[in-house]
Design a protein around this motif. Structure first.
Motif, mmCIF file in Angstrom:
data_model
loop_
_atom_site.group_PDB
_atom_site.id
_atom_site.type_symbol
_atom_site.label_atom_id
_atom_site.label_comp_id
_atom_site.label_asym_id
_atom_site.label_seq_id
_atom_site.Cartn_x
_atom_site.Cartn_y
_atom_site.Cartn_z
ATOM 1 N N PRO A 35 0.823 -1.224 0.000
ATOM 2 C CA PRO A 35 0.000 0.000 0.000
ATOM 3 C C PRO A 35 0.849 1.263 0.000
ATOM 4 C CG PRO A 35 -0.678 -1.487 1.759
ATOM 5 C CD PRO A 35 0.554 -2.061 1.156
ATOM 6 N N ARG A 36 0.416 2.221 -0.786
ATOM 7 C CA ARG A 36 1.079 3.518 -0.804
ATOM 8 C C ARG A 36 0.687 4.286 0.456
ATOM 9 N NH1 ARG A 36 -1.261 5.698 -6.256
ATOM 10 N NH2 ARG A 36 -3.075 5.066 -5.099
ATOM 11 N N PRO A 37 1.442 5.334 0.805
ATOM 12 C CA PRO A 37 1.084 6.101 2.016
ATOM 13 C C PRO A 37 -0.336 6.657 1.962
ATOM 14 C CG PRO A 37 3.272 6.711 1.293
ATOM 15 C CD PRO A 37 2.716 5.785 0.255
ATOM 16 N N GLU A 38 -0.807 7.053 0.787
ATOM 17 C CA GLU A 38 -2.163 7.614 0.700
ATOM 18 C C GLU A 38 -3.244 6.539 0.739
ATOM 19 O OE1 GLU A 38 -0.403 7.758 -3.516
ATOM 20 O OE2 GLU A 38 0.261 8.294 -1.539
ATOM 21 N N ASP A 39 -2.850 5.270 0.615
ATOM 22 C CA ASP A 39 -3.814 4.183 0.710
ATOM 23 C C ASP A 39 -3.958 3.651 2.137
ATOM 24 O OD1 ASP A 39 -4.347 4.268 -1.987
ATOM 25 O OD2 ASP A 39 -2.842 2.770 -2.501
ATOM 26 N N ARG A 40 -3.005 3.959 2.987
ATOM 27 C CA ARG A 40 -3.046 3.463 4.368
ATOM 28 C C ARG A 40 -3.780 4.449 5.251
ATOM 29 N NH1 ARG A 40 3.026 2.958 4.630
ATOM 30 N NH2 ARG A 40 2.640 4.434 6.280
ATOM 31 N N ASP A 59 -3.139 4.838 8.430
ATOM 32 C CA ASP A 59 -2.168 5.421 9.354
ATOM 33 C C ASP A 59 -1.039 6.139 8.620
ATOM 34 O OD1 ASP A 59 -1.078 3.129 8.281
ATOM 35 O OD2 ASP A 59 0.033 2.619 10.098
ATOM 36 N N GLY A 60 -1.208 6.401 7.329
ATOM 37 C CA GLY A 60 -0.166 7.040 6.535
ATOM 38 C C GLY A 60 0.026 8.500 6.910
ATOM 39 N N GLU A 61 1.276 8.911 6.932
ATOM 40 C CA GLU A 61 1.640 10.299 7.229
ATOM 41 C C GLU A 61 2.106 10.981 5.950
ATOM 42 O OE1 GLU A 61 2.003 11.836 10.386
ATOM 43 O OE2 GLU A 61 1.075 10.152 11.415
ATOM 44 N N ILE A 62 2.092 12.292 5.948
ATOM 45 C CA ILE A 62 2.565 13.040 4.791
ATOM 46 C C ILE A 62 4.042 12.773 4.561
ATOM 47 C CG2 ILE A 62 2.975 15.357 3.893
ATOM 48 C CD1 ILE A 62 0.408 16.221 5.257
ATOM 49 N N ALA A 63 4.804 12.635 5.634
ATOM 50 C CA ALA A 63 6.250 12.413 5.527
ATOM 51 C C ALA A 63 6.561 11.055 4.893
ATOM 52 C CB ALA A 63 6.894 12.499 6.904
#
Length: 138
Positions: free
Chosen positions: A64-69, A71-75
Motif C-alpha cells: 500500500p502507498r502512504p495515501e492508501d493506508r 495510518d499514513g503520514e505526509i512524511a
C-alpha cells in the motif's frame, strides 16, 4: 490503488447502464439506433472495465502507498518522485510538422505532406533523443 479501482469500477457500472439507454433513446430514427455513439460508448465501457481489472488485480499485489493506508503520514510520501524534464522546444516542432502534414493532405498537396513527414521525423528524433546529449544527458 484501491481508490482508483473503485472510481473506475463505478464509472464502468455507469457506462454499462448508460450505453443501452443511449441505444434505446436514439432508436427513434428510421434507420435504427445511433451506431456511432453506441459503439463509442461500448468501447469506452470496455476500456473502463479493463482499467478497473488492471488496478484491482495490482492493488492486491502491491504494497500500500502512504495515501492508501489509514495510518499514513505526509512524511511517508517524501523523497524523489521521478524525473521531470525541463523545458523543450521539440514538441513545438513536432506539432508544427504535423500541422504541415495535415494541411498537405487537406489541400491535396502530397509534396507538402512528404516535406512535413521528413521534417517531422527529424523533430521526432530530436524529441526522443533529447536527453541523450548535451546539458541534460543522463
Amino acid at each position: 490503488m484501491k481508490a482508483e479501482a473503485w472510481i473506475f469500477g463505478i464509472t464502468t457500472i455507469f457506462l454499462v447502464l448508460v450505453t443501452p439507454a443511449y441505444w434505446f433513446v436514439t432508436d427513434g430514427s428510421e434507420h435504427g439506433g445511433d451506431w456511432t455513439g453506441t459503439s463509442a460508448l461500448v468501447m469506452t465501457t470496455l476500456l473502463a472495465a479493463m482499467v478497473t481489472l488492471y488496478l484491482g488485480f495490482h492493488a492486491k499485489k502491491m504494497e500500500p502507498r502512504p495515501e492508501d493506508r489509514k495510518d499514513g503520514e505526509i512524511a511517508d510520501g517524501a523523497g524523489e518522485l521521478g524525473f521531470f524534464p525541463p523545458y523543450s522546444w521539440w514538441p513545438l516542432w513536432c506539432g508544427l510538422t504535423l500541422g504541415v502534414m495535415v494541411f498537405g493532405v487537406a489541400a491535396g498537396a502530397w509534396w507538402l505532406f512528404i516535406i512535413g513527414g521528413v521534417l517531422g521525423s527529424v523533430a521526432l528524433c530530436g524529441l526522443v533523443f533529447e536527453y541523450y546529449r548535451g546539458v541534460h544527458a543522463h
